[in-house]
Enzyme design. Sequence first.
Site, PDB file in Angstrom:
ATOM      1  N   LEU A  30      -9.096   2.229   5.806  1.00 10.99           N
ATOM      2  CA  LEU A  30     -10.556   2.158   5.923  1.00 10.99           C
ATOM      3  C   LEU A  30     -10.944   2.537   7.339  1.00 10.99           C
ATOM      4  O   LEU A  30     -11.868   3.300   7.580  1.00 10.99           O
ATOM      5  CB  LEU A  30     -11.037   0.749   5.590  1.00 10.99           C
ATOM      6  CG  LEU A  30     -10.715   0.240   4.178  1.00 10.99           C
ATOM      7  CD1 LEU A  30     -11.269  -1.147   3.955  1.00 10.99           C
ATOM      8  CD2 LEU A  30     -11.239   1.203   3.134  1.00 10.99           C
ATOM      9  N   GLY A  41     -16.183   9.340  -0.304  1.00 10.76           N
ATOM     10  CA  GLY A  41     -15.556   8.066   0.033  1.00 10.76           C
ATOM     11  C   GLY A  41     -15.929   7.705   1.459  1.00 10.76           C
ATOM     12  O   GLY A  41     -16.833   8.299   2.049  1.00 10.76           O
ATOM     13  N   ARG A  85       1.759   3.165   6.302  1.00 11.92           N
ATOM     14  CA  ARG A  85       0.464   2.734   6.803  1.00 11.92           C
ATOM     15  C   ARG A  85       0.388   1.220   6.805  1.00 11.92           C
ATOM     16  O   ARG A  85       0.803   0.570   5.856  1.00 11.92           O
ATOM     17  CB  ARG A  85      -0.658   3.285   5.932  1.00 11.92           C
ATOM     18  CG  ARG A  85      -2.017   2.725   6.296  1.00 11.92           C
ATOM     19  CD  ARG A  85      -3.110   3.339   5.476  1.00 11.92           C
ATOM     20  NE  ARG A  85      -3.074   2.936   4.072  1.00 11.92           N
ATOM     21  CZ  ARG A  85      -3.575   1.793   3.623  1.00 11.92           C
ATOM     22  NH1 ARG A  85      -4.092   0.909   4.447  1.00 11.92           N
ATOM     23  NH2 ARG A  85      -3.520   1.512   2.330  1.00 11.92           N
ATOM     24  N   HIS A 125       0.462   3.254  -4.025  1.00 11.79           N
ATOM     25  CA  HIS A 125      -0.812   2.742  -3.540  1.00 11.79           C
ATOM     26  C   HIS A 125      -1.523   3.660  -2.556  1.00 11.79           C
ATOM     27  O   HIS A 125      -2.741   3.639  -2.437  1.00 11.79           O
ATOM     28  CB  HIS A 125      -0.536   1.401  -2.858  1.00 11.79           C
ATOM     29  CG  HIS A 125      -1.699   0.822  -2.165  1.00 11.79           C
ATOM     30  ND1 HIS A 125      -2.827   0.438  -2.834  1.00 11.79           N
ATOM     31  CD2 HIS A 125      -1.942   0.581  -0.862  1.00 11.79           C
ATOM     32  CE1 HIS A 125      -3.695  -0.051  -1.970  1.00 11.79           C
ATOM     33  NE2 HIS A 125      -3.194   0.046  -0.764  1.00 11.79           N
ATOM     34  N   GLU A 164      -7.818   9.933   3.653  1.00 15.68           N
ATOM     35  CA  GLU A 164      -6.476   9.905   3.068  1.00 15.68           C
ATOM     36  C   GLU A 164      -5.983  11.309   2.741  1.00 15.68           C
ATOM     37  O   GLU A 164      -4.783  11.543   2.610  1.00 15.68           O
ATOM     38  CB  GLU A 164      -6.486   9.031   1.800  1.00 15.68           C
ATOM     39  CG  GLU A 164      -5.098   8.702   1.295  1.00 15.68           C
ATOM     40  CD  GLU A 164      -5.104   7.718   0.144  1.00 15.68           C
ATOM     41  OE1 GLU A 164      -6.133   7.031  -0.053  1.00 15.68           O
ATOM     42  OE2 GLU A 164      -4.083   7.636  -0.557  1.00 15.68           O
ATOM     43  N   ALA A 223     -14.529   8.410   4.194  1.00 18.29           N
ATOM     44  CA  ALA A 223     -14.433   9.555   5.095  1.00 18.29           C
ATOM     45  C   ALA A 223     -15.565  10.546   4.829  1.00 18.29           C
ATOM     46  O   ALA A 223     -16.298  10.920   5.737  1.00 18.29           O
ATOM     47  CB  ALA A 223     -13.079  10.234   4.924  1.00 18.29           C
ATOM     48  N   GLY A 263     -16.204  15.124  -1.307  1.00 20.07           N
ATOM     49  CA  GLY A 263     -15.798  13.722  -1.309  1.00 20.07           C
ATOM     50  C   GLY A 263     -16.853  12.857  -0.648  1.00 20.07           C
ATOM     51  O   GLY A 263     -17.445  13.214   0.366  1.00 20.07           O
ATOM     52  N   HIS A 292       2.933  -0.382  -2.506  1.00 27.63           N
ATOM     53  CA  HIS A 292       2.354  -1.650  -2.074  1.00 27.63           C
ATOM     54  C   HIS A 292       3.104  -2.819  -2.723  1.00 27.63           C
ATOM     55  O   HIS A 292       3.312  -2.820  -3.934  1.00 27.63           O
ATOM     56  CB  HIS A 292       0.876  -1.685  -2.452  1.00 27.63           C
ATOM     57  CG  HIS A 292       0.109  -2.750  -1.758  1.00 27.63           C
ATOM     58  ND1 HIS A 292       0.313  -4.081  -2.012  1.00 27.63           N
ATOM     59  CD2 HIS A 292      -0.856  -2.695  -0.803  1.00 27.63           C
ATOM     60  CE1 HIS A 292      -0.510  -4.792  -1.252  1.00 27.63           C
ATOM     61  NE2 HIS A 292      -1.223  -3.979  -0.512  1.00 27.63           N
ATOM     62  N   ARG A 338       4.517  -3.265   4.593  1.00 26.15           N
ATOM     63  CA  ARG A 338       4.578  -3.002   3.158  1.00 26.15           C
ATOM     64  C   ARG A 338       5.887  -2.391   2.706  1.00 26.15           C
ATOM     65  O   ARG A 338       6.486  -2.840   1.742  1.00 26.15           O
ATOM     66  CB  ARG A 338       3.431  -2.071   2.793  1.00 26.15           C
ATOM     67  CG  ARG A 338       2.121  -2.768   2.899  1.00 26.15           C
ATOM     68  CD  ARG A 338       0.978  -1.853   2.661  1.00 26.15           C
ATOM     69  NE  ARG A 338      -0.259  -2.633   2.677  1.00 26.15           N
ATOM     70  CZ  ARG A 338      -1.450  -2.097   2.555  1.00 26.15           C
ATOM     71  NH1 ARG A 338      -1.581  -0.792   2.405  1.00 26.15           N
ATOM     72  NH2 ARG A 338      -2.517  -2.865   2.571  1.00 26.15           N
TER      73      ARG A 338
HETATM   74  C1  LIG Z   1      -6.756  -0.790  -4.747  1.00 19.68           C
HETATM   75  C2  LIG Z   1      -6.786  -0.304  -3.331  1.00 19.68           C
HETATM   76  C3  LIG Z   1      -6.980  -1.202  -2.283  1.00 19.68           C
HETATM   77  C4  LIG Z   1      -7.021  -0.775  -0.961  1.00 19.68           C
HETATM   78  N1  LIG Z   1      -7.231  -1.695   0.026  1.00 19.68           N
HETATM   79  C5  LIG Z   1      -7.308  -1.263   1.306  1.00 19.68           C
HETATM   80  C6  LIG Z   1      -7.584  -2.191   2.347  1.00 19.68           C
HETATM   81  O1  LIG Z   1      -7.738  -3.391   2.109  1.00 19.68           O
HETATM   82  N2  LIG Z   1      -7.669  -1.738   3.618  1.00 19.68           N
HETATM   83  C7  LIG Z   1      -7.520  -0.403   3.904  1.00 19.68           C
HETATM   84  O2  LIG Z   1      -7.635  -0.043   5.071  1.00 19.68           O
HETATM   85  N3  LIG Z   1      -7.246   0.507   2.931  1.00 19.68           N
HETATM   86  C8  LIG Z   1      -7.147   0.103   1.633  1.00 19.68           C
HETATM   87  N4  LIG Z   1      -6.881   1.021   0.651  1.00 19.68           N
HETATM   88  C9  LIG Z   1      -6.766   2.439   0.998  1.00 19.68           C
HETATM   89  C10 LIG Z   1      -8.146   3.028   1.201  1.00 19.68           C
HETATM   90  O3  LIG Z   1      -9.049   2.437   0.298  1.00 19.68           O
HETATM   91  C11 LIG Z   1      -8.187   4.516   0.939  1.00 19.68           C
HETATM   92  O4  LIG Z   1      -7.125   5.130   1.557  1.00 19.68           O
HETATM   93  C12 LIG Z   1      -9.453   5.119   1.502  1.00 19.68           C
HETATM   94  O5  LIG Z   1     -10.569   4.421   1.011  1.00 19.68           O
HETATM   95  C13 LIG Z   1      -9.567   6.570   1.126  1.00 19.68           C
HETATM   96  O6  LIG Z   1     -10.882   6.994   1.429  1.00 19.68           O
HETATM   97  P1  LIG Z   1     -11.238   8.509   1.346  1.00 19.68           P
HETATM   98  O7  LIG Z   1     -12.666   8.653   1.752  1.00 19.68           O
HETATM   99  O8  LIG Z   1     -10.253   9.297   2.123  1.00 19.68           O
HETATM  100  O9  LIG Z   1     -11.034   8.937  -0.171  1.00 19.68           O
HETATM  101  P2  LIG Z   1     -11.702   8.306  -1.467  1.00 19.68           P
HETATM  102  O10 LIG Z   1     -12.448   7.078  -1.171  1.00 19.68           O
HETATM  103  O11 LIG Z   1     -10.629   8.244  -2.500  1.00 19.68           O
HETATM  104  O12 LIG Z   1     -12.783   9.355  -1.920  1.00 19.68           O
HETATM  105  C14 LIG Z   1     -12.399  10.545  -2.535  1.00 19.68           C
HETATM  106  C15 LIG Z   1     -13.675  11.287  -2.823  1.00 19.68           C
HETATM  107  O13 LIG Z   1     -13.379  12.635  -3.121  1.00 19.68           O
HETATM  108  C16 LIG Z   1     -14.015  13.000  -4.318  1.00 19.68           C
HETATM  109  N5  LIG Z   1     -13.170  13.998  -4.953  1.00 19.68           N
HETATM  110  C17 LIG Z   1     -11.847  13.905  -5.226  1.00 19.68           C
HETATM  111  N6  LIG Z   1     -11.417  15.054  -5.770  1.00 19.68           N
HETATM  112  C18 LIG Z   1     -12.480  15.886  -5.827  1.00 19.68           C
HETATM  113  C19 LIG Z   1     -12.674  17.220  -6.288  1.00 19.68           C
HETATM  114  N7  LIG Z   1     -11.666  17.942  -6.788  1.00 19.68           N
HETATM  115  N8  LIG Z   1     -13.913  17.744  -6.212  1.00 19.68           N
HETATM  116  C20 LIG Z   1     -14.945  17.026  -5.704  1.00 19.68           C
HETATM  117  N9  LIG Z   1     -14.807  15.785  -5.246  1.00 19.68           N
HETATM  118  C21 LIG Z   1     -13.590  15.230  -5.308  1.00 19.68           C
HETATM  119  C22 LIG Z   1     -14.161  11.736  -5.110  1.00 19.68           C
HETATM  120  O14 LIG Z   1     -15.258  11.847  -5.986  1.00 19.68           O
HETATM  121  C23 LIG Z   1     -14.435  10.732  -4.008  1.00 19.68           C
HETATM  122  O15 LIG Z   1     -15.810  10.755  -3.720  1.00 19.68           O
HETATM  123  C24 LIG Z   1      -6.842   0.594  -0.677  1.00 19.68           C
HETATM  124  C25 LIG Z   1      -6.634   1.505  -1.716  1.00 19.68           C
HETATM  125  C26 LIG Z   1      -6.590   1.069  -3.033  1.00 19.68           C
HETATM  126  C27 LIG Z   1      -6.331   2.065  -4.126  1.00 19.68           C
END
Ligand SMILES: Cc1cc2nc3c(=O)[nH]c(=O)nc-3n(C[C@H](O)[C@H](O)[C@H](O)COP(=O)(O)OP(=O)(O)OC[C@H]3O[C@@H](n4cnc5c(N)ncnc54)[C@H](O)[C@@H]3O)c2cc1C
Lengths: 638, 257, 223
Positions: A441, A42, A435, A401, A425, A44, A40, A266, A330
Amino acid sequence: MKLDAKIPAGPLAQKWDKHKASIKLVNPSNKRKYEVIVVGTGLAGASAASSMAELGYVVKSFCIQDSPRRAHSVAAQGGINAAKNYQNDGDSVYRLFYDTIKGGDFRSREANVHRLAEVSVNIIDQCVAQGVPFAREYSGYLANRSFGGAQVSRTFYARGQTGQQLLLGAYQALMRQVGLGQVTLVPRTEMLELVVVNGHAKGIVVRDMVTGRISSHSADAVVLASGGYGNAYYLSTYGRGSNATAIWRAYKKGALFANPCFTQIHPTCIPVTGDYQSKLTLMSESLRNDGRVWVPKKKGDKRSPSEIPEDERDYYLERKYPSYGNLAPRDISSRAAKQVCDEGRGVGESGLGVYLDFSDAIQRLGRAKIEERYGNLFDMYHEITHENAYKSPMRIFPAIHYTMGGLWVDYNLMSNLPGLYVLGEANFSDHGANRLGASALMQGLADGYFVLPYTIGDYLASQKPGSRPKPDAAEFKQAEQETSERIQKLLAIRGKKTITEFHKQLGRILWEHCGMTRSEKSLKEALAQIPPLREEFWKNVNVPGEGEELNQSLERAGRVADYLELAELIVYDALMRDESCGCHFREEHKTEDGECQRNDEQYAYVAAWEFTGVGKTPTLNKEPLVYEEVHLAQRSYK
Amino acid sequence: MNVTLRVWRQRNAEAPGRFETYEAKDINPNMSFLEMLDVVNEDLTRRGQGPIAFDHDCREGICGMCSCVINGEPHGPEYKVATCQTYMRSFHDGETITVEPFRSRAFPLIKDLVVNRSAFDRIIQAGGFVSVSTGSAPDGNAIPVPKQNADLAMDAAACIGCGACVAACKNASAMLFVAAKVSHLNLLPQGRPEKEKRVLAMVEQMDEEGFGACTVTGSCEAVCPKGIGLSFIAKMNRDYFGALLKMGRGRPATVET
Amino acid sequence: MLVRLFTTSLGKKFLMAITGAGLFLFVIGHLLGNLQIFLGPEAINRYGHFLQTTPEILWPARIGLLVFVGIHIWSSISLTLENRAARGTPYDVKEVVDATLASRTMIWSGLIIFAFVCFHLAHYTLLIVHPEFRDLHDANGWHDIYRMMVLGFSNGWVSGFYILSIGLLCFHLSHGASAMFQSLGLQNAVYETLIDRLATVAAVVIFLGYISIPLAVLAGAVK
Ligand SMILES: Cc1cc2nc3c(=O)[nH]c(=O)nc-3n(C[C@H](O)[C@H](O)[C@H](O)COP(=O)(O)OP(=O)(O)OC[C@H]3O[C@@H](n4cnc5c(N)ncnc54)[C@H](O)[C@@H]3O)c2cc1C
Ligand code: HEM
Ligand code: HEM
Ligand code: SF4
Ligand code: F3S
Ligand code: FES
């Protein structure tokens, strides 16, 4: 199984510092001898990978998109919280901590949440230094806005693209390390198995999504930051690629899955318009700063909003929650919307929608100001609905959401499987049963920048350098075997129904029976419907193409197959938790004015589920939630 | 509404490609272009034919994954939107729509409408960052940033890295993308110390990837879903020659090549 | 540092813009010189005589011009080739988004200008086309450029070719004169449109200025 959360002793405010001072370290010259896999990219994943690389660890970074910069974090709009108190409005680490605990309806771990609030301030500093163009005042200093569930203004933002900008910051840090050769980037690659060697997570099996090649990667530790599993509901605000596969395979290899039924809905999304719809679009919660939510007082009032006079409108959030008004959390706002729609007062053709009205704000501040604050959101709304929200109010409705649930982790973010860390997440995290906006974020970056880089050393120090298995060890070959067979099985079915048909059907079951409100009856109904659907899938799904090519159908099929198992776990958890808390609203348990009725005597614990076999009832492990600082109160936003 | 699709189908980079024609019947004008493709793919799957491969993820114009050239225009007919935000109401009933992948030497084709844009990542690796390691940052308000600069930097940072600028440019030039990133960081005090190093290294990498040069035709700006402006290209040129001059004046060469 | 000017795309663009700017200035200066024809034989012949009898101005100018044209052409051709290669597989639907014809045909307008300049040099400088012009002398015994032009342009074909070529030159400049600011980084969101307009105006003015001469001759206003 005995769950040890490894929460450090001592007063809440000092736990983290004490812990950092006491955990084992890896000596600098040894760091390069350790390899870490990060799944991942993202917020994180990217922040963790780059920070560990900076420390000297050898990192391999995987993602399914063609570039790390496209991880779904990019879609976050509203902002990120931090207890900077730049506004001098009485914010503090403790207040952010308390708001988060309370927002989560007292179902999260005190120590983790406090740590989150502590490091929140460093996150902003780090991001600014990376060149994240946060919104600024004319003074040149950072601007803030307020978000749901808080009475202080502590949310930092970059127009309506906060997630994108924060992700670019982390992505750039990651790219820097790739350039330095410290991180190996493996995009368009999907993790399909976790490999466990003598009880420790030591690698993964992946599929190259371009060539279809299955390969193994071994490491001294594995970090999962693969995001949330909300797409199990089919329609959601997630990216279409977001999936549960990574954490689900880990679960099936022995990692515990915590609070799966805590799925956030949401309140401000664009309502569904037709069944061709592939996803739902979020309208950032920040809109509730200036927008007023209302529905007609009369049932089935089909007049256009402009024709409905002020005294025939019901600003129900302001009425029910005077002190928080439109900024109520929410879960509460979503349920309130569902309630008025169930009463037949919903707006739009479907009757599934409420108004979010900016006319007052536009009068008060002028259109220019509103445009500056939310321009891109209004544009997005226009693109999708072809309606002008400056003139007539937006129509909004709740949608799936975020998932507070996820793999169980201890204070060090390590799961019950040694060597397996879970971030962002994907872990069950710090948000309890609900949440607060702008906190995901914060958590993703806290985990990646400021928690894991310390805590992973504690584990690695216990592993002999170079002791990691080779990727051709028996366990890996075995896992590769299973993976290929599974793919071949999917491709061999060649049934009648498409993957999407199954996914939509599953989504409907979850949304109707385990959505905004749940009841023993509805949940049992769902438990009856899911297994047959799963069996039909494995008999009758049609997955075209082959394995040795770019095959998007195959990718989706694998993910839907996992959802069909995960959905059952979600429902089990919801059924077991015979109380209402946060997003989890059991019809049987509500206060006289229709709010959540918690049951702290029996359910003040984390439900950590253990895999026992597909279709078999999973085993429940409980981690009691001990509150040393806060006392559990009935949540009130009145 | 009904439309006829002419879609570029190519099994993989080696295989020869050609256009296939598909009928998309009773399409709802409120469908997005990609949802229309979903419908076509469902149909193809049912008929036992291979669905069309196309990149997409967020479907709200922010991830930069979607990448189709629709009737010769990257991201389709609408102004300042990505393919995923293009709705069928932008086309008329009975229209024949030609769908091609982004075309550029530096974006090798993977399958059908899917191309490889890793060249962009490598350009960022060359210098599209601020070399600040985690933990070493001063307080966020230690360095005030003039609002105009912050806003301008944000305008540039809004780039979603989709590559439409390259797809539209008659020279398949990546100038707009690179200029956006260079400007975003060079405009901020945090990015200043590496200003010269950054622009020299990123331009070098851009050339290496085989993108063309800019002859100021302006198509990129016209198709950019985020409205990134040509003036950022001018700014990058300015920064570039500024960097050359500094090097010329015997300043310690600020780029390792 | 200098190496980068010749190796990187931005470097070549820089050279092209600088040389383009130089040529642009020459075209203006040359126009002013030529317009003296309307002041009568005396003036223009003195100008020509002055140039011819002061090599310390003439030769540096000529060499400079040669070098500029050389670099300009080299950079434009090498970039054009790179740009062609960069596309790879062409599009089936060739839709031009927002790009002017001038901007897309710079290389062609340029090459034709080059051809014109060659003819033009043979015509008036090297006098290969009409060796007899060499013997044209006025009362002061200076080379009678005035008569030379009048004779030269009284041939409709020659005038036609000049007018056509000058048209192309100005077409070239209509884009070039603004593009050079962009390439040199002397452009920003504020001046962008202003510079574009000025470029067009400049191109038109130069066009009218130059063609006024052959037209005047053909119309018999100058004889
Ligand atoms: C539309 C929207 C708006 C939001 N707005 C806000 C906000 O304003 N404020 C806030 O705090 N939060 C917000 N959130 C929540 C927040 O964006 C997410 O919870 C957070 O960004 C998740 O980050 P992450 O790094 O955990 O996962 P993600 O950013 O989802 O990254 C997942 C990563 O894992 C990789 N991956 C997934 N499965 C696999 C696999 N099987 N093999 C290899 N790689 C894989 C993907 O390629 C990606 O790189 C929002 C969410 C959404 C959907
Ligand atoms: C008197 C003669 C000429 C003048 C005044 C002139 C002027 C200019 C100017 C000002 C530019 C803009 C530079 C830039 O884009 O930054 C330009 C560009 C260009 N010129 Fe010329 N030029 C002349 C002759 C030629 C010739 C002989 C060629 C033949 C090859 C040529 C080919 C080009 C090309 C291809 C460009 C590129 C356009 C671009 O990159 O933007 N020019 N010219
Ligand atoms: C009506 C149009 C023009 C007329 C009447 C004209 C006239 C002349 C004359 C009389 C000379 C010879 C000067 C001398 O030898 O003493 C000359 C030289 C020259 N002209 Fe022109 N010219 C015209 C247009 C142009 C244009 C459009 C260009 C460039 C694109 C051009 C480029 C030159 C050059 C390069 C020389 C050689 C200068 C030198 O080194 O002697 N001319 N021109
Ligand atoms: S500049 Fe515009 S078109 Fe080019 S990559 Fe960025 S967003 Fe896409
Ligand atoms: S379209 Fe190409 S030519 Fe330059 S202005 Fe844009 S890069
Ligand atoms: S799918 Fe994300 S920008 Fe189009």
